[in-house]
Design an enzyme around this catalytic site. Structure first.
Site: not given
Length: 728
Positions: A624, A6, A413, A620, A3
């Site tokens: 960029d 834990c 771009d 790309d 759970c």
């Protein structure tokens, strides 16, 4: 782990280890992602910390979540629990039919006790570890609650007169243990479904390769293949590693990597368009031709391995919303224990029989188990990132997945993103006395080592017309402007009009052509020669590009959704605006940013974020990279290169602009599933606890509801596996 409590305990234990900078634990994958500084024997220290916290550490390499396991694996204990528990509830079913009979007390004891203390032994073990750590978890709640029910039954049985038939509650304890076990088993099955995308990627890797060695063609394990080896790949086989096509011609199915169903044609040399189609990716399927490949990358350096690592990292990451859930879970169990104690005392004081007060307390402990709360977010993220990867969308982190649906500005771009990125040389204007073949040969030689699209266009054109391309010397690239170097001991520069204007090159003689070409959307470059008299104008080159299929549709769809679209380009204003009109962009509304150098794109993206806008940058992934990094969500379009994968939050494996819409869509759907899961997880607990406290739920019904809460959360998240790009 069982759970959310834990998760909090394991994270706390890992973070206490000296040298640990960050630790993130995922309940859905039973895994931890730990960032460490330099330290000795860190793996051993981490494993010991996990064990001291009460859990068994396992190496990630031994994880069963990526293995193909039988559907019924682990069901044997559940089946035994059902066999032993079912006779205990038959009298309850008989009462519905008007039959009143009950099993002897000794038989109820004989059936319930093995379920309680043998099949349920792991609840006691995990609950004891939680107590030693002054913490709590689901196991502690289940073990306390069911033990109380079993002990109550024992007390009623032993305290009753010998000839008296007394109602016992062994069936409640036994069925709660069995139902919890059944719920956890169903939960584990669902977990395996969420990791199906990872298993599918692992299955793409063949075990052997056909190596061309000293003694001819031999089969060797893929683990023994080295960079530089020559491999044979037969029709229908998968390429074992990344490489380059040396011999042959074929079509390659890359659908599992890119999501593109159509095969891609591969050549061993440059095709007629001049584009290199010789790169091969491990895991893709060879078509009809027997080919020979040169190995370029093996092991963890292959694109497939990097994709697997990216998906696993994203699935192991913790979304920001999960951190709030973890804070709630850390105090949840102690609060539930307090509520259970108050329920016991309150029911008893209010006049209920002590045995009924015990049952109310047990129901509170069982219904409140926070399993669903811990699973709500990670299972949705696993399902979302997994199905996205199957369709060529690699999501690097959970934060990007959660944030993408909030994007209200998308910056693109231009070259290679909205356009094909394969410009062609459309026009040339020469200074009198200049020979076209000579100057084109010089331009191609000067740019032969460049990967810039305009440089490739010049080189491709020279190769098509048969011009010699000679190696240049002293080449220097000027980012965002062009390059310069020497060809046959003559010095030349080739670059943008703006660069030439900064260098005081007189281009007035070509002004009419320049204006006309830019108005038509062509990108203009200038070639000049550096002599003792200065820079001499040689030629003007005009390059044309075309919008990508689907680019105009993406712009229109984003606008219809209320998302602002901006194109950022290094081209001059005229060329950028001409392309923008073809794409459906509106320059008059500020949707075009022209003459932007690569280094300035990040500043433009930062400016778009002013006012609280959430900005996605699509590029790309190479030129960029700064802009991708500064954006709220960076999307790199490409074939999974190193730079694309590391600079962006999301990598689109195909250069298809429509994948931008798909990435935003899967983000929106995943976040919706997270919210739905959290809602249902809280509803089960918030609504169930008062009902149990006031006696409206018996322990068996509470156990069934608790199991159903986890199953419903898992099932809801698995609905994401049906998602496909373009779904309405």
């Amino acid at each position: 782990m069982t759970c959310a409590s834990c998760v909090a305990r394991v994270e706390k234990a890992l973070k206490r280890v000296p040298g640990v900078q960050e630790a993130t634990v995922n309940l859905a994958t039973d895994s931890a992602r730990v960032v460490i500084s330099n330290g000795e024997q860190m793996q051993a220290k981490l494993c010991r910390a996990v064990r001291d916290a009460g859990y068994d550490p396992h190496s990630s390499s031994t994880s069963t979540m990526t293995e193909n396991i039988s559907t019924w694996a682990g069901f044997a204990p559940v089946a035994l629990g059902l066999i032993l528990s079912t006779p205990l509830v038959l009298p309850m079913a008989g009462e519905l039919l008007g039959l009143h009979w009950m099993l002897p007390a000794w038989l109820q004891f004989a059936l319930a006790t093995p379920v309680q203390f043998i099949l349920g032994a792991h609840f006691y073990k995990a609950g004891w570890h939680a107590l030693k750590a002054f913490s709590g978890n689901m196991d502690l709640l289940v073990s306390i609650g069911t033990t109380a029910g079993w002990a109550l039954s024992m007390w009623l049985w032993l305290a009753a007169p010998a000839s008296t038939v007394v109602h016992l509650y062994f069936e409640g304890s036994a069925w709660v243990v069995t139902l919890v076990m059944l719920g956890k088993w169903l939960e584990l099955r669902a977990k395996r479904q969420t990791t199906s995308a990872i298993r599918a990627l692992y299955d793409l890797r063949p075990e052997t390769a056909h190596l061309i060695g000293m003694d001819g063609e031999v089969d060797v394990p893929v683990a023994e293949v080295m960079v530089g080896d020559h491999l044979v790949v037969k029709p229908g086989e998968r390429f074992p590693v990344d490489g380059t096509l040396l011999e042959g011609r074929t079509q390659v199915d890359e659908s599992m990597l890119t999501g593109e169903p159509l095969p891609v044609e591969k050549f061993s040399t440059l095709n007629m368009a001049g584009d290199s189609d010789s790169n091969l990716t491990g895991g893709s399927i060879n078509g009809e031709g027997r080919v020979v490949m040169l190995v370029r990358a093996v092991g963890n350096e292959t694109i497939l391995s990097k994709i697997i690592n990216l998906v696993q990292d994203a699935q192991a990451a913790k979304a920001p919303i999960q951190r709030l859930v973890d804070q709630v879970s850390s105090v949840f169990v102690p609060v539930v224990l307090l509520i259970a104690l108050l329920t016991l005392l309150g029911s008893w004081v209010s006049g209920h029989l002590f045995e009924q007060a015990i049952l109310n307390m047990v129901a509170v402990l069982v219904i409140a188990c926070p399993c669903a709360l811990g699973l709500a977010t990670p299972v949705a993220i696993m399902a979302g990132t997994g199905v996205a990867a199957q369709h060529g969308i690699l999501i690097k982190n959970a934060q990007a997945l959660e944030l993408a649906h909030k994007v209200d500005v998308v910056a693109f771009d231009k070259t290679g993103t909205l356009t094909l990125g394969r410009p062609r040389l459309a026009h040339i204007r020469l200074t009198p006395g200049i020979v076209e073949s000579e100057i084109l040969g010089i331009a191609a030689s000067l740019q032969s080592g460049s990967e810039h699209p305009l440089a490739r266009a010049v080189v491709n054109h020279a190769l098509e017309v048969g011009l010699p391309v000679q190696p240049p010397t002293n080449v220097r690239a000027v980012p965002g402007r062009g390059c310069e170097g020497e060809v046959q001991r003559r010095s030349f520069l080739i670059g943008s009009l703006r660069w030439m204007e900064n260098l005081d090159v007189d281009t007035a003689a070509f002004s009419s052509e320049t204006i006309a070409w830019q108005a038509q959307g062509f990108t203009v470059s200038v070639i000049v020669e550096r002599t003792t008299l200065g820079l001499t104008l040689c030629a003007l080159l005009a390059f044309g590009d075309e919008p990508k299929p689907g680019a105009k549709e993406v712009v229109a769809t984003l606008r219809a959704r209320g998302i602002k679209t901006v194109m950022i380009s290094g081209d001059n204003q005229g060329s950028a605006q001409a392309m923008a009109l073809l794409l459906g962009l509106r320059p008059e509304e500020g949707e075009v940013m022209a003459e932007v150098l690569p280094g300035d794109k990040a500043a433009r993206v930062t400016a778009l974020k002013v006012g609280g806008h959430v900005v996605a940058m699509v590029g790309d992934g190479v030129n960029d990279a700064p802009a991708l990094a500064v954006a709220d969500v960076g999307m790199a379009m490409g074939s999974g290169t190193d730079v694309a994968m590391h600079a962006a939050d999301i990598t689109l494996m195909r250069g298809d602009p429509l994948l931008v819409l798909s990435a935003l869509d899967i983000s929106s759907r995943t976040v919706a599933k997270i919210r739905q899961n959290l809602f249902w997880a809280f509803v089960y607990n918030v609504a169930g606890i008062p009902l149990a406290a006031f006696g409206f739920l018996n322990p068996v019904v509470a156990g069934a509801a608790m199991a159903m809460s986890s199953i419903s959360v898992m099932s809801n998240a698995l609905l994401l596996k049906r998602w496909k790009p373009g779904m309405k």
